[in-house]
Design a protein around this motif. Sequence first.
Motif, mmCIF file in Angstrom:
data_model
loop_
_atom_site.group_PDB
_atom_site.id
_atom_site.type_symbol
_atom_site.label_atom_id
_atom_site.label_comp_id
_atom_site.label_asym_id
_atom_site.label_seq_id
_atom_site.Cartn_x
_atom_site.Cartn_y
_atom_site.Cartn_z
ATOM 1 N N ILE A 285 -13.774 -30.200 -37.899
ATOM 2 C CA ILE A 285 -13.055 -29.868 -39.138
ATOM 3 C C ILE A 285 -13.803 -28.805 -39.936
ATOM 4 C CG2 ILE A 285 -12.248 -30.790 -41.339
ATOM 5 C CD1 ILE A 285 -11.881 -33.471 -39.874
ATOM 6 N N ALA A 286 -15.113 -28.993 -40.076
ATOM 7 C CA ALA A 286 -15.875 -28.098 -40.931
ATOM 8 C C ALA A 286 -15.815 -26.671 -40.408
ATOM 9 C CB ALA A 286 -17.319 -28.560 -41.033
ATOM 10 N N MET A 287 -15.818 -26.545 -39.093
ATOM 11 C CA MET A 287 -15.834 -25.195 -38.530
ATOM 12 C C MET A 287 -14.454 -24.742 -38.088
ATOM 13 S SD MET A 287 -19.421 -24.989 -36.485
ATOM 14 C CE MET A 287 -19.428 -23.215 -36.399
ATOM 15 N N LEU A 288 -13.409 -25.365 -38.650
ATOM 16 C CA LEU A 288 -12.065 -25.051 -38.187
ATOM 17 C C LEU A 288 -11.736 -23.551 -38.263
ATOM 18 C CD1 LEU A 288 -9.636 -26.373 -36.952
ATOM 19 C CD2 LEU A 288 -8.693 -26.720 -39.227
ATOM 20 N N PRO A 289 -12.038 -22.873 -39.382
ATOM 21 C CA PRO A 289 -11.732 -21.440 -39.402
ATOM 22 C C PRO A 289 -12.433 -20.701 -38.275
ATOM 23 C CG PRO A 289 -12.317 -22.211 -41.593
ATOM 24 C CD PRO A 289 -12.584 -23.340 -40.649
ATOM 25 N N GLU A 290 -13.712 -21.032 -38.067
ATOM 26 C CA GLU A 290 -14.453 -20.363 -37.002
ATOM 27 C C GLU A 290 -13.839 -20.668 -35.638
ATOM 28 O OE1 GLU A 290 -15.880 -21.729 -39.611
ATOM 29 O OE2 GLU A 290 -17.793 -20.802 -40.117
ATOM 30 N N HIS A 291 -13.450 -21.963 -35.455
ATOM 31 C CA HIS A 291 -12.873 -22.330 -34.163
ATOM 32 C C HIS A 291 -11.598 -21.571 -33.899
ATOM 33 C CE1 HIS A 291 -15.928 -25.132 -33.620
ATOM 34 N NE2 HIS A 291 -15.450 -26.114 -34.364
ATOM 35 N N LEU A 292 -10.770 -21.444 -34.931
ATOM 36 C CA LEU A 292 -9.509 -20.720 -34.741
ATOM 37 C C LEU A 292 -9.779 -19.266 -34.364
ATOM 38 C CD1 LEU A 292 -7.518 -22.281 -37.676
ATOM 39 C CD2 LEU A 292 -6.951 -22.444 -35.254
ATOM 40 N N LEU A 293 -10.764 -18.661 -35.039
ATOM 41 C CA LEU A 293 -11.126 -17.285 -34.696
ATOM 42 C C LEU A 293 -11.619 -17.212 -33.257
ATOM 43 C CD1 LEU A 293 -13.008 -15.900 -37.824
ATOM 44 C CD2 LEU A 293 -10.823 -15.154 -36.906
ATOM 45 N N LEU A 294 -12.456 -18.186 -32.913
ATOM 46 C CA LEU A 294 -13.031 -18.188 -31.559
ATOM 47 C C LEU A 294 -11.918 -18.321 -30.523
ATOM 48 C CD1 LEU A 294 -15.728 -18.042 -30.151
ATOM 49 C CD2 LEU A 294 -15.827 -20.529 -30.177
ATOM 50 N N GLY A 295 -10.963 -19.213 -30.825
ATOM 51 C CA GLY A 295 -9.816 -19.351 -29.920
ATOM 52 C C GLY A 295 -9.112 -18.020 -29.754
ATOM 53 N N GLY A 296 -8.915 -17.336 -30.862
ATOM 54 C CA GLY A 296 -8.275 -16.026 -30.807
ATOM 55 C C GLY A 296 -9.072 -15.061 -29.958
ATOM 56 N N ILE A 297 -10.384 -15.068 -30.146
ATOM 57 C CA ILE A 297 -11.227 -14.123 -29.396
ATOM 58 C C ILE A 297 -11.122 -14.397 -27.900
ATOM 59 C CG2 ILE A 297 -13.602 -13.397 -28.970
ATOM 60 C CD1 ILE A 297 -14.149 -14.196 -31.946
ATOM 61 N N VAL A 298 -11.221 -15.688 -27.527
ATOM 62 C CA VAL A 298 -11.164 -16.051 -26.108
ATOM 63 C C VAL A 298 -9.816 -15.642 -25.512
ATOM 64 C CG1 VAL A 298 -11.140 -17.989 -24.505
ATOM 65 C CG2 VAL A 298 -12.820 -17.907 -26.351
ATOM 66 N N ALA A 299 -8.747 -15.936 -26.259
ATOM 67 C CA ALA A 299 -7.425 -15.588 -25.753
ATOM 68 C C ALA A 299 -7.292 -14.081 -25.593
ATOM 69 C CB ALA A 299 -6.349 -16.121 -26.699
ATOM 70 N N LEU A 300 -7.826 -13.337 -26.555
ATOM 71 C CA LEU A 300 -7.732 -11.878 -26.485
ATOM 72 C C LEU A 300 -8.492 -11.350 -25.277
ATOM 73 C CD1 LEU A 300 -8.152 -10.924 -30.236
ATOM 74 C CD2 LEU A 300 -6.255 -10.266 -28.778
ATOM 75 N N LEU A 301 -9.654 -11.918 -25.015
ATOM 76 C CA LEU A 301 -10.437 -11.460 -23.868
ATOM 77 C C LEU A 301 -9.723 -11.790 -22.574
ATOM 78 C CD1 LEU A 301 -14.052 -12.237 -25.062
ATOM 79 C CD2 LEU A 301 -12.904 -10.031 -24.901
ATOM 80 N N ALA A 302 -9.122 -13.006 -22.529
ATOM 81 C CA ALA A 302 -8.371 -13.383 -21.329
ATOM 82 C C ALA A 302 -7.227 -12.409 -21.117
ATOM 83 C CB ALA A 302 -7.845 -14.811 -21.468
ATOM 84 N N LEU A 303 -6.575 -12.061 -22.231
ATOM 85 C CA LEU A 303 -5.457 -11.117 -22.152
ATOM 86 C C LEU A 303 -5.931 -9.769 -21.622
ATOM 87 C CD1 LEU A 303 -2.536 -11.561 -23.087
ATOM 88 C CD2 LEU A 303 -3.106 -10.240 -25.113
ATOM 89 N N GLU A 304 -7.077 -9.353 -22.088
ATOM 90 C CA GLU A 304 -7.644 -8.070 -21.671
ATOM 91 C C GLU A 304 -7.863 -8.055 -20.157
ATOM 92 O OE1 GLU A 304 -8.870 -5.453 -23.686
ATOM 93 O OE2 GLU A 304 -9.787 -4.333 -22.049
ATOM 94 N N ILE A 305 -8.356 -9.209 -19.633
ATOM 95 C CA ILE A 305 -8.609 -9.273 -18.194
ATOM 96 C C ILE A 305 -7.289 -9.276 -17.428
ATOM 97 C CG2 ILE A 305 -9.567 -10.706 -16.354
ATOM 98 C CD1 ILE A 305 -11.568 -11.712 -18.560
ATOM 99 N N ALA A 306 -6.326 -10.034 -17.978
ATOM 100 C CA ALA A 306 -5.085 -10.205 -17.239
ATOM 101 C C ALA A 306 -4.254 -8.932 -17.232
ATOM 102 C CB ALA A 306 -4.269 -11.349 -17.859
ATOM 103 N N ASN A 307 -4.227 -8.249 -18.345
ATOM 104 C CA ASN A 307 -3.292 -7.143 -18.446
ATOM 105 C C ASN A 307 -3.933 -6.027 -19.243
ATOM 106 O OD1 ASN A 307 -1.237 -5.393 -18.928
ATOM 107 N ND2 ASN A 307 0.225 -6.943 -19.616
#
Lengths: 512, 461
Positions: B8-30
Motif C-alpha cells: 500500500i505504502a509504495m502503491l504509486p511507485e508500484h503502479l509506475l513500475l508496472g507501467g515501466i515493465v509493460a512499456l519495456l515488454a512492449l518495446e521488445i514485442a513491437n
Amino acid sequence: MSDAALLNALLWLPVAGLLGLALLPRDREVGVRRLTFAVTLVQLILAGWLLVRFDGALPGLQFATRLPWIRAWGVGYHIGLDGLNVLLVALTAFLGPLVVAGAVPAVRRDVKLFHAMLLFIQFAMLGTLIAQDLFLFYVFWEAMLIPMFLIIGIWGGERRIYATLKFVLYTAFGSILMLAALIYLVYSLPQTGDLPSFAFEYLYRHTPSAGVQRWLFAAFAVSFAIKVPIVPLHTWLPDAHVEAPTAGSVILAGVLLKMGTYGFMKLGIPLFPAAAWYFTPAIMTLAVISILYGACLALVQTDIKKIIAYSSISHLGYVMLGLASVSVLGIQGAIIQMVSHGLVAGGLFLMIGMVYERCHTRELSDYGGLARLLPVYSVFFMILTLASIGLPTTSGFTGEFMVLMGAFDTAWPQFQQGHAAPLVLSASAVLGVVLGAWYMLWFAQRFLFGAPRAPHQPLADLGRREQWILAAIVAAVFAIGLYPQPLLRKTEQAARQYQALLLGGAAQDVRR
Amino acid sequence: MSWPAILIAMLPEHLLLGGIVALLALEIANERCPGAFALALVATAAAAIAAFCLHVTGYAAAPFPGHYAVAPSASLAKFLLLAFAVPVLLLSRDEFSQSRYFALLLSSLYGACLLVSSASFLTLFLGLEIMSLPVYALVLIAFQRPDSAEAALKYLVLGGTATATFLLGTSFLYGACGTLGIDAFARALGTADPLAATGAALIVAALFLKAAVVPLHAWAPDAYEAASVPVTAYMAVIVKAGVLLAALQLFGSAPVPPAAAALIALLPLASMLWGNIAAIRQASFRRMIAYSSIAHAGYLYFAFLGAGPGRYQTIMFYLAAYGVMTLLAFTALPGAGDDAAQDRLQSFEGLFHRRPYAALAIAASMLSLAGLPPLPGFVAKFLVFRNVVAGGHTAWAVLGLLASYLGLYFYLRVIQLMFMQSPANQPQPTHARRLAWVAAVCCLLPAIAIAIAPGWLLDRL
C-alpha cells in the motif's frame, strides 16, 4: 439589494463584462463597444447612487463587506467606502463611460482586447480605491499595471514600447519596495492579536515604533511618489502620456495618478503617522518643487500632450501640499483637487485626442486660430483651460484655493513661532497659480487664436457624441466650482479623523 | 517489514513500475508500439490518484524502517510530481511515440517519488540517481540538433560531479555521526565539528548543482535548449521540484543556524540576480526559461531561511504555482517548422494576432513567473519572502525582492513580442497539437483555482 451588495456589484461588474467580451466573436466590434459602454454606464449609475446614499456625517466605513480570503494570513476581502475614497470612486465611474465613448475612433486594431483592458483597469482601479485590506490593496495596485502596460504598448504612438516599459519598470520598482515594507510591517512586528491581520483598521491601531516607521514610510512613500508623480521621480510620466492612446492618457491623468496621492492619504500617512509627521517638511518641499518645476516645464513644451502632462505634475503637487498641511481645509481641498484634476486633465486629454484624430499632429506650432476653424471645440477647450488655471466658478478654483488656504492656516501660526519655512513654501505655491495661468493661457493663445492654421483642413467641428462627452465634463467642473458644499460634506468627517490621526502621530514623534 | 504495508505504502511507485515493465515488454514485442503513450499516461495518472488517496486518507507507514517512510505530506509531494507529469506526457505525444521514451520518463518519475519518501541517505541517493540518469538519455533522445549530444554530455558530467559530491558529503556525515538517517543532516548543519559541517556543505552543494543554482548552473541553459519541448518542461518543473523536495526532506523544519544561513542565502541570491539578468539577453525561449528556472531555484532555496511548518508550505505552494505556470507556457508554445525555429523568441512576434489564446496563456504564465498579482506566482513569491522576514532575515528579503524586480523586464519582453510587434512575415506551418490544448487546460484550471483561492490550498498544505 443592500448598498453593500451594490458596492460589490460596482467592483465586479467589469469582470462580468470581461467574461461577456470573451464570449463575443472578435469581429463583432460594435457589440464589443456597446457591451463595454453598457457596463461602464451601469457602474456610473451605481456609483452615483452610492455617492448619494453615502452619509458624510458618519465616521468609519460604509457599505462594507468583510469576508475571509486567505484565513491563515489574516487576509480578508474587505471593501468599503469612507470619506476619503467615495469621491474618487465616483470620479472613476464617471470617467469610465466617457473614456469608452471617447476612445471609439482612435482604436482600430484589436478592438476587443482594448475594451477588455479598459474593463480590467476599471476593475483594478476601483478595487485599489475601495480595498480596506493591505494585501487586497496591493493585489489591485499591482493589477493596474498590466492593462496599462498593454494599452500604452499596443495602441500607443511611435515610441510606445520604450514609454510603456519605462512606465512599468518605474512603477514596479516602487511596488517592490512597498511589498518589502508591508511584509515587514505585518510579519516582523510583535502582533498583539493571536493572528496577524492585514486589515487597515487593525494596522491603523497598531503602528510600529517611530524608528521603524521612518523606514517603512520611506518605502511606501517612494512607491506612491513614483505614481503621483512627485519630482524627481516623474520622468516616466511625459513619455507615458505622449505615447499613450487618448483613452490611456485620460485614465492615466484622470485616475491612475490619483492612486499615488490616495495611497499617501489612505496608507502612507495613517499607517505611519509619526514618520509622516517627521517627513512633512520634506513632502511639502517636494510638493512645492513639483508645482513650480512642472509649471516651468509645461511652459517650454512644444508638444500639446506634454504641456498637459507637465501641468498634471504641477496640479498634483497641490494635492500633496494639501495633504501635508494637516488642516481639515487642506485635506478636503486635496480631495477636491484630485477630483477636479481628474475631470479637467481627463477632459483636456480627450480634447487633444479629438484634434489629433483630425490633424494627426501634436506639434503646437502646426496649429493656430482653431477658434475660427473649430468654434465649438474652442469653447469647450477654453472652459477647460480656465478650469485648469483655477478660475473661480470652476472646480480648479475650489481645489487649489482650499489647499492654499489650508497651507497658510498651518503655516501662519508656525511663522509666528519663528518657523518661516512653511510660510515661504506656501507663498511659493501661490506662484504656481500664476505660472499655471501663464502656460495655459499662452498655450490657448497659440492654439486657439491668431491666424488659422492646421493640417488636413477643412476640419469637421465636434460631432454630437463628442459634444455630449465634453458637456458632461464641463457640467461636473462647474457643479464643483459653483456649489461644492454637498461634496465637502461627504469628506469633512473623514478629514477631521484624518487630522486627529496625524496630530496623534506628531505627539508620538515628539515623545521620542 | 510487512507485505501489505509495502504494497500500500509504495502503491504509486508500484503502479509506475508496472507501467515501466509493460512499456519495456512492449518495446521488445513491437518496434512501433502504438499503445505506449496511452499506457504511460494511464500508469502515471493511476499513480497520481494513488498518491492523492494516500494523502487524503492520512496514510503513514514505514515499510522499510529507517530507509523509506510514507507520510501524508510525502504523499502530497508525490501527487504534485505525478500530476505535473500528466501535461508533460500529453505534450510528448506529438514528438515521441517510441515506448523507450516513455519508459525513461516513468523511470525518472519513479526516482522522484522515491526521493520524497526517503528517510536515509541511501534511499535519497538512489532516488536522486534514478531521477537523473534517465534525463541524460531523454535530453539526447530527441537529437534534433547537432549540439544535443554536447549538451547531454555536459549535463551528464556535471550531474556525475553532483553525484560524487553528494556521496562524499554523505560519507563525511556518516563518519562524523555514525548514521545514514537523514536527520543527521540537520544536526550536522549546526555543529562545530568540521567533518560533519563539511559533509553538510558538500551535500548542499550537490543539491545546488542539481537544481542549477549559481555558480553551479552552467549546464542548465545548454541542456534546456538542446532537449525537446516536453523534456525541457520535465527538467524545468519535475526534476527541479524533485531536488527541492529532497532538500526539504533534509532540512526538515529546523531553523537554519546563522553560519549556514549565509551559504543558504548568498548563492540563491546570486542565482536570482544572475538568472534574471542573463535571461534578458537570450534569443531562445528555452534558454530564457532555463535562466528563469535558475532564478526560481534561488527563490525556492531562499525559502529555507524561514523555519517551522511554513517552510514545507512555502516550498509546496511555490512548486505548485511555478510548475503549473511554467507548464502552461510550454503547452501554449507556438508550433513551427523545425525545433530551432520554434524555439526562437522571434517566432513569438505578433503571436497574439495569429493565436490569441496561446498568446494570452503565455502572457499569464510570464506574468505569474514574474510574480505579479493577481496571478499564482505572486502569492508564491509573497510566501517565500514572508518566510524569510519571519525568520528574521529582513535584509536578505529586501535584497531578494530587489533581485526579483530585475526579472520583470525579460518576462515583459516576451509579452511585448507577442502583443506589440506586428506578426513576422515568415510562413507559419503549425502542427496539429490537439493534446497540447488538453494539457493547457490541465494547467489552467489549477492555476485559476490557486489565483482565486490561495487560502484554500494553503490550509491543506
